[in-house]
Design a protein around this motif. Structure first.
Motif, short mmCIF file in Angstrom:
data_model
loop_
_atom_site.label_atom_id
_atom_site.label_comp_id
_atom_site.label_asym_id
_atom_site.label_seq_id
_atom_site.Cartn_x
_atom_site.Cartn_y
_atom_site.Cartn_z
N ILE A 111 0.84 -1.21 0.00
CA ILE A 111 0.00 0.00 0.00
C ILE A 111 0.87 1.25 0.00
N LYS A 112 1.88 1.27 0.86
CA LYS A 112 2.75 2.45 0.93
C LYS A 112 3.54 2.63 -0.36
N LYS A 113 3.93 1.51 -0.97
CA LYS A 113 4.67 1.59 -2.24
C LYS A 113 3.84 2.27 -3.31
N HIS A 114 2.54 2.11 -3.24
CA HIS A 114 1.65 2.70 -4.24
C HIS A 114 0.98 3.97 -3.75
N GLY A 115 1.56 4.58 -2.72
CA GLY A 115 1.15 5.93 -2.32
C GLY A 115 0.05 6.02 -1.29
N GLY A 116 -0.40 4.90 -0.75
CA GLY A 116 -1.49 4.93 0.22
C GLY A 116 -1.03 5.41 1.59
N THR A 117 -1.86 6.25 2.23
CA THR A 117 -1.56 6.75 3.58
C THR A 117 -2.73 6.54 4.55
N ARG A 118 -3.95 6.46 4.04
CA ARG A 118 -5.14 6.19 4.85
C ARG A 118 -6.00 5.19 4.06
N VAL A 119 -6.39 4.10 4.72
CA VAL A 119 -6.90 2.94 3.99
C VAL A 119 -8.33 2.59 4.41
N LEU A 120 -9.17 2.31 3.41
CA LEU A 120 -10.46 1.67 3.66
C LEU A 120 -10.31 0.20 3.33
N VAL A 121 -10.54 -0.67 4.32
CA VAL A 121 -10.47 -2.12 4.13
C VAL A 121 -11.90 -2.62 3.91
N VAL A 122 -12.13 -3.28 2.79
CA VAL A 122 -13.46 -3.77 2.42
C VAL A 122 -13.42 -5.30 2.42
N TYR A 123 -14.41 -5.92 3.07
CA TYR A 123 -14.46 -7.38 3.08
C TYR A 123 -15.91 -7.84 3.06
N GLY A 124 -16.10 -9.16 3.02
CA GLY A 124 -17.44 -9.70 2.89
C GLY A 124 -18.03 -10.17 4.19
N GLY A 125 -18.12 -11.50 4.37
CA GLY A 125 -18.76 -12.06 5.55
C GLY A 125 -17.81 -12.40 6.67
N ASN A 126 -18.29 -13.28 7.56
CA ASN A 126 -17.53 -13.59 8.77
C ASN A 126 -16.34 -14.50 8.54
N SER A 127 -16.24 -15.12 7.36
CA SER A 127 -15.14 -16.06 7.13
C SER A 127 -13.79 -15.38 7.23
N VAL A 128 -13.70 -14.15 6.76
CA VAL A 128 -12.44 -13.41 6.84
C VAL A 128 -12.09 -13.11 8.29
N VAL A 129 -13.12 -12.93 9.11
CA VAL A 129 -12.90 -12.67 10.54
C VAL A 129 -12.54 -13.96 11.26
N LYS A 130 -13.34 -15.02 11.03
CA LYS A 130 -13.13 -16.29 11.73
C LYS A 130 -11.78 -16.92 11.41
N SER A 131 -11.34 -16.76 10.17
CA SER A 131 -10.06 -17.35 9.77
C SER A 131 -8.86 -16.62 10.35
N GLY A 132 -9.09 -15.42 10.86
CA GLY A 132 -7.98 -14.62 11.39
C GLY A 132 -7.30 -13.77 10.35
N LEU A 133 -7.75 -13.87 9.07
CA LEU A 133 -7.10 -13.12 8.00
C LEU A 133 -7.25 -11.62 8.21
N LEU A 134 -8.45 -11.17 8.54
CA LEU A 134 -8.65 -9.73 8.74
C LEU A 134 -7.76 -9.21 9.86
N GLU A 135 -7.67 -9.96 10.94
CA GLU A 135 -6.83 -9.54 12.06
C GLU A 135 -5.36 -9.45 11.65
N ARG A 136 -4.88 -10.43 10.86
CA ARG A 136 -3.49 -10.41 10.41
C ARG A 136 -3.22 -9.20 9.53
N VAL A 137 -4.14 -8.91 8.63
CA VAL A 137 -3.94 -7.77 7.73
C VAL A 137 -3.98 -6.46 8.51
N GLU A 138 -4.95 -6.34 9.41
CA GLU A 138 -5.04 -5.12 10.21
C GLU A 138 -3.79 -4.92 11.05
N LYS A 139 -3.21 -6.00 11.53
CA LYS A 139 -1.97 -5.90 12.31
C LYS A 139 -0.84 -5.36 11.45
N THR A 140 -0.75 -5.81 10.20
CA THR A 140 0.32 -5.31 9.33
C THR A 140 0.12 -3.82 9.04
#
Length: 393
Positions: free
Chosen positions: A26-55
Motif C-alpha cells: 500500500i505504501k509503495k503505491h502511495g497509500g496513507t489512509r486505507v479503507l479495508v473492504v471485506y465480505g462475511g464472517n469467514s475473513v474474521v473467523k479465519s484470522g485473516l482480517l486480524e493479520r492484515v489489520e496488524k500489518t
C-alpha cells in the motif's frame, strides 16, 4: 489476428503468507489512509482480517474496516462505502475477498475520486470514468479474476439490474494471492469459481476470429489445467498444488490474455447477469445453468470452433463435425454437473419460469432492443428468449 492493446499493470504477489506484505505494498503505491473492504464472517473467523489489520498498524497506516459485501455486490453498499471513505479521508482502498469484494472496492475507489457523480451513471454508461483512486486486493476465492481485470460488476437491487463496467481504471495496483487462503471455501463456492474461470476463458475462446494461434493455445491449455486441477481440488481442497493452479488460472482467465487478437463473445455472461440480477443466484451457477443451452443454440454458427474445442480441450474425436461438437458440449455440461453445479433453471433453484418472465429477462438483456449480445453469434431479443426457453426446465 486482430489489432489489440494489452495493458496489465497489476503487480502480483503470489505464495504463502504474502498477505503479510499488504502494508508495504500500500505504501509503495502511495497509500496513507486505507479503507479495508471485506465480505462475511469467514475473513474474521479465519484470522485473516486480524493479520492484515496488524500489518497496517505496524506499518503506521490508519485504516477503517467495512464488512458486509454480498455476492452480486450491491450498488447501495458501494455508495455507503464512498461516504465512509470520504469521511475518513481515505486515499487507498483494500479489498479482502473474492470478486464481489474486489469489484466493490473498485466502485468505492471510483466514487471517492468522483464525488460529484453517482456511481450507477458509470455502470449505465451515462457518465465516462476519467479517474479513480488506487485499489489493492487480497484474494480469497479463485473465480472472478477481478484481482487483475479491467472489469467490475455492480447490482442495482432496487431496479433488478446487474451491469458490468470495463475500464483501465479498474486494474488494481497489486494483487496478493496466497492459495492457502482458499482452503476453507465451501464446496459450492469452490465449484462456482471453477465454472467462472472456465467461462471467462470460453467467452473469449468461442470467436469467429481465425489465425490467432498463440492466444488459442493459451486458452486451451488454461482450460485443461482448470479441468484437471478443479477435479483434484474438489477431492482435496487443501491440495496446495491444485489450489495454486486454480488461483493463477483465475487471474489469467480474466486479465485479457486469453482473448487477445480476437473478437470476444461474453453472451453467456450477459444471459447469466439477468438471472443474478433478478433471482440473486450465484454468478458461477448462473453461467453453468445457461451455457449448455447457449452452446446448443449457437454452435452451428461455426461448428469447427467447437470441434477444435472438443479435440484440444477434451480429447474428443468424432466421426463428423456435428457429432464432435455436440459431444464437447455434452462433456462440458457433464463436467459442470460433476461439480454439483446447475445446468438448467430447476437445478439453479429458481424453478421453471413463465414465458412472461423469460421475455422480461430477454428484453432487459438486450437493453430493450438497444443492443445485441455476443460476438460469436450476435443475439437479439428473440434469440435470448429461445436460449432461456431451452434452459427453462
Amino acid at each position: 489476428m486482430k489489432n489489440f492493446t494489452f495493458y496489465s499493470p497489476t503487480e502480483v504477489i503470489f505464495g504463502k503468507d504474502t498477505e503479510l506484505q499488504a502494508s508495504d505494498e500500500i505504501k509503495k503505491h502511495g497509500g496513507t489512509r486505507v479503507l479495508v473492504v471485506y465480505g462475511g464472517n469467514s475473513v474474521v473467523k479465519s484470522g485473516l482480517l486480524e493479520r492484515v489489520e496488524k500489518t497496517l498498524k505496524e506499518g503506521g497506516l490508519p485504516f477503517l474496516s467495512v464488512g458486509g459485501v454480498v455476492p452480486n455486490p450491491r450498488l447501495s453498499f458501494a455508495r455507503d462505502g464512498v461516504r465512509k471513505a470520504k469521511e475518513f479521508g481515505v486515499d487507498f482502498i483494500l479489498g479482502i475477498g473474492g470478486g464481489s469484494v474486489i469489484d466493490t472496492a473498485k466502485a468505492i475507489a471510483h466514487g471517492v475520486a468522483n464525488p460529484d457523480t453517482d456511481l450507477w451513471l458509470f455502470w449505465t454508461k451515462q457518465a465516462v470514468l476519467t479517474k479513480s483512486s488506487p485499489v489493492g486486493a487480497i484474494l480469497t476465492i479463485s473465480a472472478a479474476g477481478s484481482e487483475t481485470s479491467d472489469s467490475a460488476v455492480l447490482t442495482n437491487w432496487e431496479a433488478g439490474e446487474k451491469r458490468g463496467l470495463n475500464t483501465p481504471f479498474n486494474r488494481p495496483k497489486f494483487a496478493i494471492m496466497n492459495p492457502e487462503l482458499t482452503y476453507t471455501l465451501p464446496p459450492f463456492q469452490l465449484s462456482c469459481g471453477i465454472v467462472d474461470i472456465m467461462m471467462h476463458t470460453m467467452d473469449r475462446y468461442f470467436t469467429l476470429t481465425e489465425g490467432n494461434e498463440l492466444t488459442d493455445e493459451i486458452a486451451e491449455a488454461l482450460l485443461r489445467v482448470v479441468i484437471r486441477n478443479g477435479t483434484a481440488a474438489k477431492e482435496n481442497p487443501r491440495d496446495y498444488g491444485a489450489m495454486s493452479e486454480l488461483m493463477w488460472c483465475g487471474s489469467l482467465s480474466h486479465n485479457g490474455l486469453t482473448g487477445l487478437g480476437a473478437v470476444i463473445d461474453f453472451a453467456p455472461h450477459q444471459l447469466g447477469h439477468e438471472l443474478s440480477g433478478r433471482f440473486d443466484v450465484a454468478h458461477g451457477a448462473s453461467l453453468s445453468a445457461v451455457w449448455g443451452s447457449w452452446a446448443k443454440y449457437c454452435y452451428r454458427t461455426k461448428p469447427g470452433r467447437f470441434v477444435r474445442f472438443a479435440e484440444k480441450v477434451w480429447g474428443i474425436h468424432g466421426n463428423s463435425a456435428e457429432e464432435t461438437a455436440n459431444a464437447a458440449i455434452d462433456r462440458t455440461v457433464a463436467f459442470f454437473a460433476s461439480l454439483q453445479m446447475p445446468t438448467c433453471f430447476t437445478e439453479l433453484g429458481i424453478g421453471v419460469q413463465s414465458d412472461e418472465v423469460l421475455g422480461q429477462m430477454a428484453d432487459s438483456c438486450v437493453f430493450f432492443g438497444k443492443r445485441k449480445v455476443g460476438g460469436f453469434r450476435a443475439l437479439d431479443r428473440d434469440d435470448v428468449f429461445r436460449i432461456y426457453k431451452m434452459a427453462n426446465r
